[in-house]
Design an enzyme around this catalytic site. Structure first.
Site, PDB file in Angstrom:
ATOM      1  N   GLU A 151       0.805  -1.228   0.000  1.00  0.00           N
ATOM      2  CA  GLU A 151       0.000   0.000   0.000  1.00  0.00           C
ATOM      3  C   GLU A 151       0.834   1.273   0.000  1.00  0.00           C
ATOM      4  O   GLU A 151       0.689   2.120   0.890  1.00  0.00           O
ATOM      5  CB  GLU A 151      -0.987  -0.033   1.169  1.00  0.00           C
ATOM      6  CG  GLU A 151      -1.889  -1.266   1.095  1.00  0.00           C
ATOM      7  CD  GLU A 151      -2.782  -1.466   2.317  1.00  0.00           C
ATOM      8  OE1 GLU A 151      -2.771  -0.618   3.227  1.00  0.00           O
ATOM      9  OE2 GLU A 151      -3.478  -2.488   2.355  1.00  0.00           O
ATOM     10  N   ASN A 193       2.128  -4.542  -3.393  1.00  0.00           N
ATOM     11  CA  ASN A 193       0.755  -4.988  -3.172  1.00  0.00           C
ATOM     12  C   ASN A 193      -0.089  -3.754  -2.845  1.00  0.00           C
ATOM     13  O   ASN A 193       0.276  -2.963  -1.974  1.00  0.00           O
ATOM     14  CB  ASN A 193       0.771  -5.966  -1.984  1.00  0.00           C
ATOM     15  CG  ASN A 193      -0.519  -6.726  -1.791  1.00  0.00           C
ATOM     16  OD1 ASN A 193      -1.086  -7.239  -2.745  1.00  0.00           O
ATOM     17  ND2 ASN A 193      -0.983  -6.813  -0.548  1.00  0.00           N
ATOM     18  N   HIS A 229     -10.270  -5.901  -2.604  1.00  0.00           N
ATOM     19  CA  HIS A 229     -11.313  -5.771  -1.564  1.00  0.00           C
ATOM     20  C   HIS A 229     -12.478  -5.009  -2.194  1.00  0.00           C
ATOM     21  O   HIS A 229     -12.493  -3.776  -2.220  1.00  0.00           O
ATOM     22  CB  HIS A 229     -10.763  -5.035  -0.341  1.00  0.00           C
ATOM     23  CG  HIS A 229      -9.697  -5.800   0.372  1.00  0.00           C
ATOM     24  ND1 HIS A 229      -9.951  -6.998   1.009  1.00  0.00           N
ATOM     25  CD2 HIS A 229      -8.377  -5.554   0.536  1.00  0.00           C
ATOM     26  CE1 HIS A 229      -8.817  -7.455   1.536  1.00  0.00           C
ATOM     27  NE2 HIS A 229      -7.854  -6.601   1.265  1.00  0.00           N
ATOM     28  N   GLU A 257      -5.945 -10.388  -2.362  1.00  0.00           N
ATOM     29  CA  GLU A 257      -6.722 -10.333  -1.112  1.00  0.00           C
ATOM     30  C   GLU A 257      -8.221 -10.247  -1.411  1.00  0.00           C
ATOM     31  O   GLU A 257      -8.942  -9.404  -0.864  1.00  0.00           O
ATOM     32  CB  GLU A 257      -6.297  -9.119  -0.273  1.00  0.00           C
ATOM     33  CG  GLU A 257      -4.820  -9.060   0.042  1.00  0.00           C
ATOM     34  CD  GLU A 257      -4.429  -7.933   0.992  1.00  0.00           C
ATOM     35  OE1 GLU A 257      -5.314  -7.267   1.559  1.00  0.00           O
ATOM     36  OE2 GLU A 257      -3.211  -7.717   1.168  1.00  0.00           O
ATOM     37  N   ASP A 259     -12.072 -10.202  -1.578  1.00  0.00           N
ATOM     38  CA  ASP A 259     -13.370 -10.403  -0.923  1.00  0.00           C
ATOM     39  C   ASP A 259     -14.365  -9.438  -1.545  1.00  0.00           C
ATOM     40  O   ASP A 259     -13.985  -8.451  -2.158  1.00  0.00           O
ATOM     41  CB  ASP A 259     -13.315 -10.293   0.616  1.00  0.00           C
ATOM     42  CG  ASP A 259     -12.601  -9.075   1.162  1.00  0.00           C
ATOM     43  OD1 ASP A 259     -12.550  -8.041   0.462  1.00  0.00           O
ATOM     44  OD2 ASP A 259     -12.095  -9.141   2.297  1.00  0.00           O
TER      45      ASP A 259
HETATM   46  O1  G3I Z   1      -3.502  -8.535  18.065  1.00  0.00           O
HETATM   47  C1  G3I Z   1      -4.716  -8.104  18.698  1.00  0.00           C
HETATM   48  C2  G3I Z   1      -5.010  -9.014  19.836  1.00  0.00           C
HETATM   49  O2  G3I Z   1      -3.995  -8.916  20.797  1.00  0.00           O
HETATM   50  C3  G3I Z   1      -6.364  -8.630  20.424  1.00  0.00           C
HETATM   51  O3  G3I Z   1      -6.714  -9.545  21.408  1.00  0.00           O
HETATM   52  C4  G3I Z   1      -7.449  -8.625  19.336  1.00  0.00           C
HETATM   53  C5  G3I Z   1      -8.782  -8.132  19.864  1.00  0.00           C
HETATM   54  O4  G3I Z   1      -9.631  -7.740  18.833  1.00  0.00           O
HETATM   55  O5  G3I Z   1      -7.048  -7.760  18.317  1.00  0.00           O
HETATM   56  C6  G3I Z   1      -5.836  -8.167  17.705  1.00  0.00           C
HETATM   57  O6  G3I Z   1      -5.531  -7.286  16.668  1.00  0.00           O
HETATM   58  C7  G3I Z   1      -6.312  -7.392  15.484  1.00  0.00           C
HETATM   59  C8  G3I Z   1      -5.386  -7.811  14.348  1.00  0.00           C
HETATM   60  O7  G3I Z   1      -6.044  -7.732  13.104  1.00  0.00           O
HETATM   61  C9  G3I Z   1      -4.868  -9.249  14.525  1.00  0.00           C
HETATM   62  O8  G3I Z   1      -5.920 -10.141  14.606  1.00  0.00           O
HETATM   63  C10 G3I Z   1      -6.919  -6.032  15.192  1.00  0.00           C
HETATM   64  O9  G3I Z   1      -7.917  -5.733  16.161  1.00  0.00           O
HETATM   65  C11 G3I Z   1      -7.515  -6.001  13.825  1.00  0.00           C
HETATM   66  O10 G3I Z   1      -7.989  -4.698  13.521  1.00  0.00           O
HETATM   67  C12 G3I Z   1      -6.471  -6.420  12.803  1.00  0.00           C
HETATM   68  O11 G3I Z   1      -7.049  -6.316  11.530  1.00  0.00           O
HETATM   69  C13 G3I Z   1      -6.244  -6.747  10.431  1.00  0.00           C
HETATM   70  C14 G3I Z   1      -5.925  -5.567   9.522  1.00  0.00           C
HETATM   71  O12 G3I Z   1      -5.235  -6.030   8.375  1.00  0.00           O
HETATM   72  C15 G3I Z   1      -5.042  -4.539  10.232  1.00  0.00           C
HETATM   73  O13 G3I Z   1      -4.828  -3.443   9.403  1.00  0.00           O
HETATM   74  C16 G3I Z   1      -7.073  -7.765   9.663  1.00  0.00           C
HETATM   75  O14 G3I Z   1      -7.241  -8.936  10.467  1.00  0.00           O
HETATM   76  C17 G3I Z   1      -6.373  -8.140   8.349  1.00  0.00           C
HETATM   77  O15 G3I Z   1      -7.260  -8.895   7.565  1.00  0.00           O
HETATM   78  C18 G3I Z   1      -6.022  -6.875   7.594  1.00  0.00           C
HETATM   79  O16 G3I Z   1      -5.315  -7.255   6.427  1.00  0.00           O
HETATM   80  C19 G3I Z   1      -5.008  -6.202   5.511  1.00  0.00           C
HETATM   81  C20 G3I Z   1      -3.809  -6.650   4.712  1.00  0.00           C
HETATM   82  O17 G3I Z   1      -2.755  -7.014   5.576  1.00  0.00           O
HETATM   83  C21 G3I Z   1      -3.350  -5.540   3.751  1.00  0.00           C
HETATM   84  N1  G3I Z   1      -4.433  -5.123   2.894  1.00  0.00           N
HETATM   85  C22 G3I Z   1      -5.661  -4.748   3.588  1.00  0.00           C
HETATM   86  C23 G3I Z   1      -6.110  -5.891   4.488  1.00  0.00           C
HETATM   87  C24 G3I Z   1      -7.406  -5.540   5.106  1.00  0.00           C
HETATM   88  O18 G3I Z   1      -7.251  -4.402   5.964  1.00  0.00           O
END
Ligand code: G3I
Length: 356
Positions: A151, A193, A229, A257, A259
């Site tokens: 990004e 990406n 996305h 990615e 969806d």
């Molecule tokens: O690590 C914490 C954990 O300690 C806590 O208990 C939990 C409670 O909700 O949260 C955890 O963090 C989460 C993290 O994913 C790991 O699971 C965050 O809340 C959550 O917001 C985070 O979201 C991820 C996001 O990237 C972050 O920007 C999504 O799962 C993931 O699908 C998303 O992936 C990105 C790609 O890497 C890049 N392109 C966009 C895509 C979608 O945003």
């Protein structure tokens, strides 16, 4: 007695027989020479049988949804946590799946020491090279491609993003990162990406210019991940055409990615139209000879990032909350059963680093 002991020990040490996929998707993807991938999370991958079975029955490749990101891999400077990445890579190897490495440089999910630290350009270069060397070095020969720069453009804008790397190293940080990644693993395929670049538009044009400039400079860039996305009803028609111009530069392309989020509540009609959208994405990949795969961003709707990030949207993936297949899965099968694969060599700028 000795033979018996050896057999008994081997039975304990060697992994059990690999389960044959119950669906035709992996073989169909293979017949077209593309990967069909899925983003996985460590916890369900290691604890939920149904989740694992969806992965191994339907896909040929995995991407770590979060666990290979900087925040998790190097939470303190010089302290690495390999438990999550090892679990994903080990699972893939046990089941004959390939792995996309995601991701090395991003503005999100950075550890505090990095996000809030103060670095002069040389310090930051060293930090980058240490990280790439450790991560890519550990998985050399096991992770064939990496999202090196994730990004790089602002959301919805053709401007380079003002992230830590850009602010400290200037706009050449993209080239520097790709060169550092090439030094860390000279065999790996290196990707930029990005999202919001799947159809034509100002941001896609800016990415095209960047990719073209990098190749002109001899920078080791091998591919572009178009994240995909999408919002239901707004999947670009010109996906293949847009990807093809990047392929014509000599780059691999892929949907990295995928969806397709649907406004709540998702009706049967929505899900059936969503199946056409999944089919269209697969067909678009097949139509571009250098499209190397399509990865969906999560195993089931229960694990999707969508409800947390886009309240009011749902049902973005090919499996529902109970791991049951949805019409979107049939859309992908149909595309692969009926689709014709584009052939032909692209005109290419990539000669020195091209690996095909
Ligand atoms: O690590 C914490 C954990 O300690 C806590 O208990 C939990 C409670 O909700 O949260 C955890 O963090 C989460 C993290 O994913 C790991 O699971 C965050 O809340 C959550 O917001 C985070 O979201 C991820 C996001 O990237 C972050 O920007 C999504 O799962 C993931 O699908 C998303 O992936 C990105 C790609 O890497 C890049 N392109 C966009 C895509 C979608 O945003």
């Amino acid at each position: 007695m000795v033979v018996f002991l050896v057999v008994a020990v081997l039975a304990l040490v060697l992994p059990g027989p690999v389960r044959e996929p119950s669906s035709e998707l992996p073989a169909l993807a293979g017949s077209h020479g593309i990967e069909l991938g899925v983003a996985v999370a460590v916890n369900p991958l290691t604890h939920e049988t149904e989740y694992r079975d969806v992965v191994t029955d339907h896909y040929t490749s995995v991407t770590a949804e979060n666990t290979m990101k900087w925040q998790y891999v190097q939470p303190e400077r010089g302290t690495f946590d390999w438990s999550g990445p090892d679990a994903v890579v080990g699972f893939a190897e046990d089941h004959g799946l390939s792995v996309r490495g995601h991701t090395l440089l991003w503005h999100n999910q950075l550890p505090a020491w990095l996000a809030q630290g103060s670095f002069d350009p040389d310090d930051l270069r060293e930090v980058m090279r240490e990280h790439f060397g450790a991560v890519m070095g550990r998985y050399q020969g096991r992770v064939a491609s990496w999202d090196v720069v994730n990004e790089p453009f602002e959301d919805g804008s053709p401007q380079l993003r003002e992230n830590l790397w850009h602010q400290t190293l200037g706009e050449d940080y993209v080239a520097e990162a790709l060169r550092a990644a090439h030094d860390a693993d000279p065999e790996a395929k290196l990707y930029i990406n990005e999202f919001g670049v799947e159809g034509s538009g100002a941001k896609a044009d800016a990415l095209y210019e960047l990719a073209s400039d990098l190749l002109d400079q001899g920078v080791p860039l091998h591919g572009i991940g178009f994240q995909g996305h999408f919002v239901h009803g707004d999947v670009p028609e010109d996906l293949a055409e847009n990807m093809r111009r990047f392929a014509d530069l000599g780059l691999d392309v892929e949907i990295s990615e995928l969806d397709v989020r649907v406004p709540e509540p998702a009706s049967d009609q929505d899900l059936s139209a969503q199946a056409d959208e999944y089919r269209h994405v697969l067909e678009s990949c097949l139509a571009v000879s250098r499209c190397v795969g399509v990865t969906v961003w999560g195993v089931s709707d229960a694990h999707s990032w969508i409800p947390e990030w886009f309240p009011g949207y749902t049902a973005a993936l090919p499996f529902d909350d109970d791991h049951a297949p949805k019409p979107a899965l049939a859309g992908m099968v149909e595309a692969l059963r009926r689709g014709r694969r584009a052939h032909g060599r692209a005109r290419g700028k990539v000669t020195v680093f091209g690996m095909r």
